[in-house]
Design a protein around this motif. Structure first.
Motif, PDB file in Angstrom:
ATOM      1  N   LYS A   1     144.028   0.168  31.460  1.00  0.00           N
ATOM      2  CA  LYS A   1     144.709   0.655  30.259  1.00  0.00           C
ATOM      3  C   LYS A   1     143.828   0.438  29.033  1.00  0.00           C
ATOM      4  O   LYS A   1     143.760   1.285  28.146  1.00  0.00           O
ATOM      5  CB  LYS A   1     146.047  -0.077  30.070  1.00  0.00           C
TER       6      LYS A   1
ATOM      7  N   LYS B   1     145.383   4.015  41.510  1.00  0.00           N
ATOM      8  CA  LYS B   1     145.591   4.286  40.081  1.00  0.00           C
ATOM      9  C   LYS B   1     146.622   5.378  39.838  1.00  0.00           C
ATOM     10  O   LYS B   1     146.805   5.832  38.706  1.00  0.00           O
ATOM     11  CB  LYS B   1     144.259   4.674  39.434  1.00  0.00           C
TER      12      LYS B   1
ATOM     13  N   VAL C   1     141.223   3.120  28.755  1.00  0.00           N
ATOM     14  CA  VAL C   1     141.764   4.368  28.203  1.00  0.00           C
ATOM     15  C   VAL C   1     141.973   4.222  26.692  1.00  0.00           C
ATOM     16  O   VAL C   1     141.633   5.097  25.910  1.00  0.00           O
ATOM     17  CB  VAL C   1     143.089   4.749  28.901  1.00  0.00           C
ATOM     18  N   GLU C   2     142.489   3.037  26.313  1.00  0.00           N
ATOM     19  CA  GLU C   2     142.779   2.779  24.905  1.00  0.00           C
ATOM     20  C   GLU C   2     141.530   2.919  24.020  1.00  0.00           C
ATOM     21  O   GLU C   2     141.601   3.441  22.912  1.00  0.00           O
ATOM     22  CB  GLU C   2     143.345   1.358  24.805  1.00  0.00           C
TER      23      GLU C   2
ATOM     24  N   GLU D   1     148.906   6.987  31.698  1.00  0.00           N
ATOM     25  CA  GLU D   1     148.202   6.367  30.577  1.00  0.00           C
ATOM     26  C   GLU D   1     147.212   7.344  29.952  1.00  0.00           C
ATOM     27  O   GLU D   1     146.868   7.229  28.785  1.00  0.00           O
ATOM     28  CB  GLU D   1     147.416   5.132  31.054  1.00  0.00           C
ATOM     29  N   MET D   2     146.737   8.262  30.773  1.00  0.00           N
ATOM     30  CA  MET D   2     145.677   9.150  30.298  1.00  0.00           C
ATOM     31  C   MET D   2     146.152  10.574  30.079  1.00  0.00           C
ATOM     32  O   MET D   2     145.603  11.291  29.249  1.00  0.00           O
ATOM     33  CB  MET D   2     144.563   9.154  31.351  1.00  0.00           C
TER      34      MET D   2
ATOM     35  N   LEU E   1     149.113   4.956  37.211  1.00  0.00           N
ATOM     36  CA  LEU E   1     148.577   4.761  35.855  1.00  0.00           C
ATOM     37  C   LEU E   1     148.177   6.080  35.208  1.00  0.00           C
ATOM     38  O   LEU E   1     147.729   6.122  34.060  1.00  0.00           O
ATOM     39  CB  LEU E   1     147.351   3.849  35.897  1.00  0.00           C
TER      40      LEU E   1
ATOM     41  N   ALA F   1     145.273  -3.448  36.223  1.00  0.00           N
ATOM     42  CA  ALA F   1     145.932  -2.360  35.501  1.00  0.00           C
ATOM     43  C   ALA F   1     145.736  -2.531  33.992  1.00  0.00           C
ATOM     44  O   ALA F   1     145.489  -1.567  33.267  1.00  0.00           O
ATOM     45  CB  ALA F   1     147.411  -2.306  35.851  1.00  0.00           C
ATOM     46  N   GLU F   2     145.807  -3.805  33.524  1.00  0.00           N
ATOM     47  CA  GLU F   2     145.578  -4.067  32.093  1.00  0.00           C
ATOM     48  C   GLU F   2     144.173  -3.629  31.679  1.00  0.00           C
ATOM     49  O   GLU F   2     143.966  -3.049  30.611  1.00  0.00           O
ATOM     50  CB  GLU F   2     145.762  -5.561  31.782  1.00  0.00           C
TER      51      GLU F   2
ATOM     52  N   LEU G   1     140.346   6.094  33.468  1.00  0.00           N
ATOM     53  CA  LEU G   1     140.824   5.174  34.502  1.00  0.00           C
ATOM     54  C   LEU G   1     139.825   4.954  35.627  1.00  0.00           C
ATOM     55  O   LEU G   1     139.744   3.885  36.201  1.00  0.00           O
ATOM     56  CB  LEU G   1     142.107   5.728  35.142  1.00  0.00           C
TER      57      LEU G   1
ATOM     58  N   THR H   1     138.937  11.057  37.054  1.00  0.00           N
ATOM     59  CA  THR H   1     140.378  10.845  36.938  1.00  0.00           C
ATOM     60  C   THR H   1     141.129  12.174  36.994  1.00  0.00           C
ATOM     61  O   THR H   1     141.138  12.924  36.020  1.00  0.00           O
ATOM     62  CB  THR H   1     140.710  10.111  35.619  1.00  0.00           C
TER      63      THR H   1
END
Ligand SMILES: Cc1cc2nc3c(=O)[nH]c(=O)nc-3n(C[C@H](O)[C@H](O)[C@H](O)COP(=O)(O)OP(=O)(O)OC[C@H]3O[C@@H](n4cnc5c(N)ncnc54)[C@H](O)[C@@H]3O)c2cc1C
Lengths: 495, 408
Positions: free
Chosen positions: A414, A433, A417-418, A439-440, A436, A410-411, A423, B155
Motif C-alpha cells: 500500500k 495481491k 502505491v501511496e 488500492e491501485m 489489494l 500488505a502495508e 503493487l 499489476t
C-alpha cells in the motif's frame, strides 16, 4: 484467501473426467493419485496450498486443444502451470479444477540466426534458451533469478523481468510470437518472426495475463549477440539515501547500466554469511553496477560511475578485473533469497515498485513497520527501475506469525502505491495481491480489465480466482449504462 | 464537414463520449489530425480532437519518465527532452507529409495510437515498449486508467498494449505516461555499397549479429539514394547499406572501425558523421524519399521476418511497378506502388501469402482505402478476438468505427 466455491457436480464426476482425459492423453499424462498430486499443491508462494482435482500433462497442442474443448463443454476449470515458481500463487490449484502442466512441452523447436530468434515450447526453461545459443555468441536477455527453473511460458504469463531488464527490457519487450489455445479449444497464433502487430496488439495483452486468457503452447523470442565485455562495480555506502542518490546521478549522467542492484544492511550480512562474496560489512547499503558492451565503452563508463559514486559519499568501491571477480560480486545478490532463508525459518518476498526518489522515505517507513510488527526485513532492490523486494522474516511455526507477515507485506505494498508506485513489478498479482488491487485501481478500471478477460474466456473457466478481487459475470460486465441528459447531440434521434 | 469538439479536460472528454453513446452516434477521434488520412475512411458527423488536452504535467529526467496530455505536440515534447539530453528512444516518425499534412504537426497521442516507431525499433522497441501508463475514455463513456509511472509493473492487464496501435478505435486517450531515455552522445553511420537486396540483407544480418550494437540498419537502392539530401548518399553512385552506431565517443569510433572492416567484404565503405548521420536517418524514419506521391502512387509499410525480405521484394517486382527500400535490417519494407487501381493490394497480399508478417496501406486514395485491406487481414480466430476486444471497450461502435477493419 477466498477462492471460487468448488462445483459439487464437477467433483462428483471426478472418475468420469479422469477417464475422459485419459482418452485424450494416454499413458502417464493424467495424474489422479493423491500422493502424486501433492507435488502440484502449491507454487513458489508456499503459504497457500490446495490439492488439484486432477493434473494433466499433455504433450501436443492438439491435446491441449482437446482438453480445453472438453472442459469447456463440461464446465470444468483449468489452471495452467509451467514450472511452478510463481511467487504470487498464480499456479495455485483449485479443488474442483484441472491443473494443466506444460512440463512435457520441453523442446526448442527452431534456432534462427538469420532472423535472430528462437522458437521454443513453453515448458523449456528460461536458461535453456540462452544455453542453446550461447555457443554461437548469443543470449536471451530477460534473466529472472529463477532462470534455471522457470519456464518460458511462465515468463510470458508473468511478463517476468530480471537484473538486466533496465537496459534490455522485460519479457514483453523481447517476445515476438506465441501460439496459444483458448478455453474453447481454438488455437491462435499471435505475432511471429517479425516486429509489431498489424492489428490490435493481442500478444501484448496476453503477456503478463497470468494464465487467465489462454494456454501458451509455443513461444518465439528475440535473441541478442552477447556483449563483448561486462564489468561490475561493488560500491558500499554509509546510508541507503546516498546509494539512492548515486543511482539517480548515474542515470542523470545518461548512463543506463546493464544491471544496477541495491541491498540493505540485513541483506548484505545474510548474503555475506552465505557465500563470502567479500561484501563490505560496515556499509548500510551496497550497490552492484554492471556495465556491458564494447571494451572501450565499458572501461570508460566504469571510470565515470566510479567518479559519480565517490561524489555521492561512497565508502568503498571495488571494480571487477576478471570474470571470476564479477561473478563473485553477483554471487551474493543472486543468492540473496536463499541466504535470507538461512537466517530465518521462513521469509515472505514482496515485489512493489516505487519512483526511485522515494526510496529513503519508503525504507524509513518500512523500518517503522518492522518495529511495529516485530518482524525483521531485508531489502534487495532492482535499483535502476525502482523494483523493491523486501523479504519479511517470520516463523510459520509460531502461531499468528504468517498472518502478521502478510499484514506487514500488505502495508508495504500500500505504501508503494501511496508514493506513486505499483503493487507488483514482476511477480504478478496471482492470489497474493488479488485483494489489494483496489488500492491501485477503481472499480471502473478493474471492470475494463475484466472485459478483456471476457473477450478471451467468456465462461471464465481459465484460472478463476486469480488477479481480480471480485468476479463479475461477463453478461453483467457487457451491459451498457447510458447516462441520461444528452446535450451535445440533440438532433440525433435516440434508439 | 463534421462538427468538431475540442474538450479541455478529461472530464469533458468523458461527457462528450457519454453523450455520443447515449445518442449512439459515431464520432471521429483524432489528435492534431496529421494522420487522419491513414486508415479506412470515416464518415462521421461528429469529431473530437484531443488537441486541447496538452502539456507536460510530469517530467522527471532522473526517473526516465514523462507524462503529458495526449494532445501535446511532438515538437514541444522534443524541445523539452532536448533540454535534458533525453529522447523518446523509439524515434517517433512523422508520416504527415506522406499523406499531405504539414511536417512536424503530430501529437503524442497520435504517435502512440499508431504504435509508430522509427529505425531504432530494432534496438529500442516500438511506441508500445515505452508506453507506461494511460488515462482514457472508453466507448462506454468511462474514464479508466491502466499502467503507472514506473517501468517495472505487472499489476493487472496491461491495457496500454491494446491502446497502442488501436488508432482511436478503443478509447480516447487523455493522458499518456512514457519512458524516456538519455540521447546518445555521438552518432555515426557506416555506409557500404550493396547492389542487391539479398547481399544487403546478408550484410545487415552480419552487422546486427555482431557485438557492435548497431541501432539502425537500412538499404536504399541507387535510384532512391539519389533523392537523399545527404550528398554522400546521393552522390555515392550505388545502392547502399547504412548502419548506425550510437553511444559515447570512444565506443562509437571503435565500433565503426570494426564494422568498416567487417563490411568491406560486401563492398566499398564510407562513413557519415553526426549531422549527416542524423539527416539521413530522419529521411529513412519519415520515408521522405516517397513523400512525393508522383501522381497517385500508394505507399505500403510491410513488416516481415528480415530474412524473407529479398524474396518477397523479388516476387513483388515481377508483378507490379514499384520502388522499395528496407529498414529494420530487412524487417521493414517500404513500397511505393505506381498508380494502380487496387494500390497493388492483390499482388502484395498474394505474394506475402507464403510468409508471415503484415502490410499496412499508409497512403492510398479514398477508393483504395475503402475497398482494400488497409490493415492486414487477420486469420478468422484472431479476427474474432479483435471484434470481441472492440466490443469490450466500445460496445456500440462509436469510436472511429471501421477505421481499422470493417465493423471494428
Ligand atoms: C527464487 C525465485 C526467484 C525469482 N526471481 C524472479 C525474478 O528475478 N524476476 C521475475 O520476474 N520473477 C522471478 N521469480 C518468479 C517466477 O520465477 C516467475 O514468475 C516465472 O516466470 C514463473 O514461471 P513458471 O514457469 O514457474 O510459472 P508457474 O509458476 O508455473 O506459473 C505462473 C503463472 O503463469 C501461468 N502459466 C504458466 N505457464 C503457462 C502457459 N504455458 N500458458 C498460460 N499460462 C501459464 C500460471 O497459470 C500462473 O498463473 C522468482 C521465483 C523464485 C522462486
Amino acid at each position: 484467501m477466498h477462492m471460487p466455491d468448488p462445483d459439487k457436480t464437477v467433483l462428483s464426476r471426478r472418475t468420469e473426467i479422469i477417464a475422459a482425459l485419459r482418452r485424450i492423453v494416454p499413458g502417464e499424462g493424467v495424474i489422479a493419485e493423491e500422493e502424486e498430486l501433492r507435488a502440484y499443491e502449491c507454487d513458489g508462494l508456499t503459504a497457500y496450498r490446495q490439492l488439484p482435482m486432477i493434473v494433466v500433462l499433455p504433450e501436443t497442442t492438439a491435446q491441449v486443444s482437446e482438453i480445453l474443448k472438453y472442459c469447456h463443454g463440461e464446465g470444468i476449470k483449468i489452471v495452467p502451470r509451467g514450472a511452478g515458481t510463481s511467487l504470487s500463487g498464480g499456479a495455485l490449484p483449485l479443488e474442483d479444477g484441472i491443473t494443466l502442466g506444460l512440463g512435457k512441452f520441453n523442446r526448442i523447436l527452431d534456432i534462427d540466426y538469420d532472423n535472430r530468434c528462437v522458437t521454443a515450447q513453453p515448458g523449456v526453461t528460461n536458461l535453456a534458451i540462452t544455453t542453446a545459443v550461447a555457443g554461437d555468441g548469443f543470449y536471451y536477455a530477460p534473466d529472472p533469478s529463477s532462470q534455471i527453473a522457470c519456464s518460458i511460458g511462465g515468463n510470458v504469463a508473468e511478463n517476468s523481468g530480471g537484473v538486466h531488464c533496465l537496459k534490455y527490457g522485460l519479457t514483453a519487450n523481447n517476445l515476438l510470437g506465441v501460439e496459444m489455445v483458448l478455453m474453447d479449444g481454438e488455437v491462435v497464433r499471435l505475432g511471429g518472426k517479425y516486429l509489431d502487430s498489424g492489428g490490435y496488439d493481442l500478444m501484448g495483452i496476453v503477456t503478463g495475463s497470468e494464465g487467465l486468457l489462454g494456454v501458451i503452447t509455443e513461444v518465439t523470442v528475440r535473441i541478442l549477440r552477447s556483449p563483448s565485455t561486462a564489468r561490475a562495480l561493488l560500491i558500499g555506502f554509509p546510508s541507503s539515501e546516498s546509494a539512492g542518490d548515486c543511482v539517480a546521478a548515474i542515470i542523470g549522467a545518461g548512463i543506463i547500466p546493464g544491471g544496477m542492484e541495491m541491498m540493505d544492511k540485513p541483506a548484505i550480512h545474510a548474503a555475506e554469511a552465505f557465500v563470502n562474496a567479500g561484501y563490505p560489512m560496515d556499509a548500510e547499503a551496497l550497490l552492484i553496477v554492471e556495465l556491458d558492451g564494447p571494451e572501450v565503452e565499458v572501461d570508460e563508463l566504469i571510470q565515470r560511475v566510479d567518479m559519480i559514486a565517490r561524489e555521492n559519499t561512497a565508502q568503498s568501491v571495488r571494480i571487477s578485473s576478471s570474470e571470476d571477480e564479477r561473478n563473485n560480486f553477483w554471487a551474493g545478490r543472486k543468492a540473496a533469497f536463499p541466504a535470507v532463508g538461512r537466517i530465518s525459518p521462513d521469509y515472505y518476498c514482496m515485489d512493489g515498485t516505487i519512483p526511485r526518489h522515494r526510496l529513503s522515505d519508503v525504507l524509513t517507513r518500512m523500518t517503522e513497520l518492522s518495529e511495529q510488527y516485530g518482524l525483521r526485513v531485508a531489502n534487495v532492490f532492482h535499483a535502476g527501475d525502482g523494483n523493491l523486494h523486501p523479504l519479511i522474516l517470520y516463523d510459520a511455526n509460531t502461531p499468528g506469525e504468517l498472518d502478521k507477515a502478510e499484514e506487514f507485506g500488505a502495508e508495504i505494498l500500500k505504501l508503494c502505491v501511496e508514493v506513486g508506485g505499483v503493487l507488483t513489478g514482476e511477480h504478478g498479482v496471482g492470489v497474493e495481491k488479488r485483494d489489494l488491487m483496489g488500492e491501485m485501481f477503481t472499480e471502473t478500471d478493474l471492470k475494463q480489465q475484466q472485459r478483456v478477460k471476457c473477450a478471451f474466456d467468456p465462461t471464465q473457466q481459465l484460472n478463476p480466482g486469480k488477479v481480480f478481487p471480485t468476479l463479475h459475470r461477463c453478461a453483467e460486465l457487457g451491459r451498457v449504462h447510458i447516462h441520461e441528459g444528452q446535450t451535445r447531440f440533440p438532433d440525433i434521434p435516440r434508439f | 464537414m463534421s462538427e468538431k469538439f475540442t474538450p479541455q479536460t478529461p472530464k469533458e472528454t468523458c461527457e462528450i463520449i457519454s453523450d455520443a453513446l447515449a445518442a449512439e452516434t459515431p464520432i471521429e477521434i483524432f489528435g492534431s489530425g496529421s494522420r487522419r488520412l491513414i486508415g479506412r475512411p470515416l464518415e462521421t458527423e461528429y469529431a473530437l480532437s484531443t488537441s486541447a488536452l496538452k502539456g507536460v504535467n510530469l517530467y522527471e529526467p532522473d526517473e526516465l519518465v514523462l507524462r503529458a496530455g495526449s494532445g501535446t505536440p511532438m515538437s514541444q515534447l522534443r524541445m523539452q527532452l532536448d533540454q535534458h539530453g533525453q529522447m523518446l528512444a523509439f524515434e517517433p516518425p512523422d508520416y504527415g507529409p506522406l499523406v499531405g499534412t504539414p511536417a512536424d504537426s503530430g501529437s503524442l497521442g497520435g504517435v502512440i495510437a499508431g504504435n509508430l516507431a522509427g529505425p531504432r525499433r530494432i534496438k529500442a522497441g516500438a511506441a508500445r515498449d515505452h508506453f507506461l501508463g494511460v488515462d482514457a475514455v472508453s466507448g462506454r463513456g468511462e474514464l479508466f486508467k491502466s499502467g503507472g509511472r514506473v517501468v517495472k509493473n505487472v499489476t493487472g492487464y496491461d491495457l496500454c498494449k491494446l491502446m497502442a496501435g488501436s488508432w482511436g478505435t478503443l478509447g480516447v486517450m487523455t493522458d499518456i505516461t512514457v519512458k524516456v531515455l538519455p540521447a546518445p552522445e555521438k552518432t555515426r553511420t557506416v555506409l557500404a555499397a550493396c547492389v542487391d537486396a539479398t547481399t544487403a540483407v546478408s550484410a545487415m544480418t552480419a552487422a546486427l549479429s555482431s557485438p557492435h550494437e548497431v541501432s539502425a540498419a537500412a538499404w536504399v537502392p541507387q535510384n532512391i539514394a539519389l533523392r537523399s539530401a545527404v550528398s554522400y548518399v546521393s552522390g555515392a553512385g550505388t545502392a547502399l547499406v547504412a548502419l548506425r552506431v550510437e553511444g559515447i565517443g570512444t565506443s562509437v569510433d571503435a565500433r565503426c572501425a570494426s564494422l568498416r572492416d567487417e563490411l568491406s567484404a560486401f563492398g566499398d565503405v564510407d562513413e557519415l558523421h553526426s549531422h549527416n548521420s542524423e539527416a539521413f536517418w530522419e529521411e529513412i524514419r519519415d520515408v521522405r524519399f516517397f513523400a512525393d506521391d508522383g501522381g497517385g502512387s500508394s505507399l505500403w509499410r510491410i513488416s516481415v521476418p528480415p530474412a524473407d525480405a529479398p524474396n518477397l521484394l523479388d516476387g513483388l517486382h515481377k508483378d507490379i511497378d514499384l520502388e522499395a527500400f528496407l529498414d529494420w535490417g530487412g524487417g521493414l519494407i517500404w513500397v511505393r506502388v505506381a498508380q494502380m487501381q487496387d494500390a497493388g493490394s492483390y499482388v502484395i497480399h498474394r505474394t506475402m501469402g507464403g510468409t508471415s508478417g503484415h502490410a499496412t496501406l499508409i497512403r492510398g486514395n479514398v477508393y483504395q482505402r475503402t475497398r482494400e485491406p488497409v490493415f492486414h487481414p487477420e486469420p478468422v480466430p484472431v479476427a474474432r478476438l479483435t471484434r470481441k476486444i472492440k466490443e469490450a471497450f466500445d460496445p456500440k461502435g462509436i469510436l472511429n468505427p471501421g477505421r481499422m477493419y470493417e465493423g471494428v
